[in-house]
Design an enzyme around this catalytic site. Sequence first.
Site, PDB file in Angstrom:
ATOM      1  N   CYS A 364      38.889  16.096  32.060  1.00  0.00           N
ATOM      2  CA  CYS A 364      37.787  15.180  32.391  1.00  0.00           C
ATOM      3  C   CYS A 364      36.421  15.729  32.002  1.00  0.00           C
ATOM      4  CB  CYS A 364      37.803  14.836  33.888  1.00  0.00           C
ATOM      5  SG  CYS A 364      38.062  16.248  34.952  1.00  0.00           S
ATOM      6  N   ASP A 488      33.598   6.959  34.323  1.00  0.00           N
ATOM      7  CA  ASP A 488      34.700   7.819  34.746  1.00  0.00           C
ATOM      8  C   ASP A 488      35.592   8.215  33.565  1.00  0.00           C
ATOM      9  OD1 ASP A 488      36.684   9.123  36.130  1.00  0.00           O
ATOM     10  OD2 ASP A 488      36.732   7.642  37.740  1.00  0.00           O
ATOM     11  N   HIS A 490      38.385   9.650  33.727  1.00  0.00           N
ATOM     12  CA  HIS A 490      39.798   9.737  34.097  1.00  0.00           C
ATOM     13  C   HIS A 490      40.575   8.489  33.710  1.00  0.00           C
ATOM     14  CE1 HIS A 490      37.565  12.369  36.866  1.00  0.00           C
ATOM     15  NE2 HIS A 490      38.577  13.183  36.678  1.00  0.00           N
TER      16      HIS A 490
END
Lengths: 537, 474
Positions: A364, A488, A490
Amino acid sequence: MEVALAVNGDDSCKKSGLIIACLESADNQSLKFYHGTSQSLNTVESVVHPGNPGAHLWKKMCLLRCKLHIQLPLYASGFDNPSDYSRQLEAAFSNLIKKLRGDALYCIVEGSSTTPRKVVSGIFKDSDNFHQSGNKSHTTQGDSQCSDFCPSSVFTSSHGLQMPMPLNFVLLIHQSLEKGINLAPFAEYLPANGEAILRVLNLDLDIISVAHRELSVHEAISSLILTALTDQLYAMRDMLLEEIPEHPELCSYVFCPPGFAHPISCIYNLNYGESEFKTVEWRKLLHQRLSLPMDRPLLRRANALSFTQNEFGAQKQGTQRLSNVHVNMPTSSGVVGGQCSLIHGSYEYYHYLQDSFNDSGWGCAYRSLQTIFSWFKLQNYTVLDVPMHGKIQEILVKIGDKEPSFKGSQNWIGAIELSFVLDELLGVSSKILNVRSGAEVPEKCRELALHFETQGTPVMIGGGVLAYTLLGVDYNDTTGDCAFLILDPHYTGGEDLRTIWAGGWCGWKKPVNSKGEEFFLRDKFYNFLLPQRPNTI
Amino acid sequence: MVRAVCGEQTYVEEYVDSVLQSGVTLQFGLAIGRLSSGSGRDVIFSLIPTPKNEGGDVARFEGEPPREIDKKKGIKGKSVTQTLQIDIDWVAEHARQVSKMLVGGIRVLGCFILASESVFKASAPLLWQTSKMVALALDEGSSKAALDDLLLLHFSFGPRRTLCRNCSFESGYGSSSIRPCEWKAAKMFSNLHCISCMYNFDCRVPIYANESSKQQLLDILLSAIAVEARLIESAVVLSDGCLVGEDKALIGDVDHKVDLLLPFESSRDYKNGAVTGLAMLSGSIQACAYGFSRDPWTRVIADLKADIIKSMKSRLEILRDEIDGMLQDQKVTAGGESSLNPLRQTENNAEFRYKLPRRLFFPWLEGVFLCDYLQEGESLQDVSGRIKELLNVDKSLQESEILEYEQDGAVKARSFWDVTAGIADTDEKSKQKVLNTSVVVSKNFVAIGVLSFLVLVLSVLATYFLGIRRILKG
């Protein structure tokens, strides 16, 4: 209202005049336009297009382009002193300019690959002389217009402006003219009788003009293309009169900086590198002349237009990455009366499993770094490619931050490591904000808002938890209410905006949401990486 | 793939028949023709027998005449004890000279021999060797790695047959060096058309001071032609104001006059450095190339461009031959110092101008024109004689038949700085001179004016005072 008319000595102004814009009065913000010549001053009707002025402009106008590479041999008795070579230089240039307006000049017009090339012949005199000589049937019915050759394709500049592909003009010299005496070949030898040094001047002219689509090609060449080439030649001559290096190389580049609806061209002396003092000073001067911001690179050679279909840069890795996913998002921040401070410029969304690389669970921070790097690339601070995980690890090993075993591992990295990589690859320095507890994050809102206002770079959130990219904050400094625009890394799905929005992979997060869940955990520490925008041009 | 060749009915087959009828049983010479564009047939337009070398035949038999085989005695003697001898150097020189006369598209495609089958069989290696020498002579100065294949036409009698063979020179003489080709005869001049153009050029070569090897001016000019050749390759061709050669169009059924356009200020690879002088080759060349109606423009334009370069080179070669010839004579006659022609000197200090041979066109066969070069001091008779000898042409050339496009004229003298600065400078200089003289003249006038005014004033004052005095006195 006073209008000062400054007509320069150029003859063309006597007919075409100047367009003057002035404010109606000190309080009124609207502009009025006038057309002024040395004899009169007339009002000009103006129409304001608030929507997409570019589209309206390019419906009626088209771009003309001419690239010319000239290798000019310059002979002089010496090159140390301008007095030694200035006369020869002026004579050489005036000879070139005479050739441009000479009888032997022909021009090929190239449109798209489907329209055949056409040769335009005829004598392209200065517009003044042209009218005086009585308009010798050059504008016959068979004359073609620029619109006959306009390619239908468009190209996009790096700032998102769409412009039509230009018509290309190629200049040729007629070598088979039969007028006067065609003498049989003869050999000559001319000794120099004294000091004579040859220096070859490499001049790369690149001019771009805007013309009305209904302009005849002949008129376009004589009044636009040749005039622009002459102007560029004079500008290059003046640059060379100041100094002539050993291997003179002057090159003109075409740019389309933000705020301009059409391209412009600038001449650079290639003997000096991009970062050398003289070039930087020259760029500062150009920025000032064009009223461009002085803190970001807009006229570097890397920014030059090359008129390929996709100016945004080819997607080398094959996947169509999404850019600026926060734009036009349907959900709002939920902060009432807040000041929204967002990232400036463009970036690309990097996340898990992209490029068929499985970094799920550990990559990440790497992905966040890639997003930040893409921002620097799209703002033209660098021409380097966005590094992959392996490259990032390599750099950390190289600078000594990590052991060689780090390479190929799936170890996490944090804000500190990101700052090292940005410094190593881009020369970008970063500020790190340490927050000991998630509960203290909202206190940093003011500082983050200031960062987005002044620097506008994306922020990486790392620390004891997962890594995120921060694209903006919405902060109401009276109530203390705030929200964070989080991107994000992820996300493991495909490049689909709706999915990304619906899943909150790009969305506004409040520190404590409506269900009472904390986004920033109180028992974890957070590091905010704030890359500083290099203040260079 | 077997090479297919087509010979002209009149000038090849019927020519051979007429030669045989006149009783000649051995002849050697060149075959002039045109290579096919694409996969068609190569064409032979005409045969040109090699002229005699100072009275001696080019091809002759050496040795004893054939003896009768003594059948009774059963002695097995060779039926032919004669061996064929060919003056190879002379043939090669002939090929070189004829090649200069050929225009674009037309070349020496090979050699021919008129001889019996047995003679051919026995002399195949010699014929291959001769063809190789001809190929070398034609290849002179070209940058190609390997020699082109040449045709070897064999016309035999008793029975009358034509055999066409291809000679390749990749390796030495071997079994695969001579391969058979397909042959047929047809009439073909009707479809041939001429593409011509005038090419103006101004080729400049700076001579650098620090060059370690001092080259002769002639060689420098030959290398300048190589640079010009590269430029010409990039030239765009206009016919009737339209671009040609960009698509697959054919030249059609008419002659064309085309124009060549070069990119503006195309680069000529100059280098920085101190310069002692400028060698220049300038003027206008009339070039032409022949092509069939069904040939594509690209092929004919390539031939035309090659003709321009070949013409430039040929003129310099003719000069070189002449200078070398004069040098030989000078060495033979005067043992002392011989003044070298400036083109052959390595150290050049003096300015000079030298007119190159001028090209003229003469009609050859069926409306096809070939060319020759007229040197300084030569006359039409010289040219006519050369044509008769080299091309085996009977009748003399009439002045009215000759086409001259390149003009003869006086070459204006100019200096190094005039040429390098460009015309603008000389105009400025002359304007400056005029301005200076007019300023001087006007200054003089002003001075005279002022003086005369002063004189006038003085005389007025003088008369006034004298007058007053008189009045006062009287």
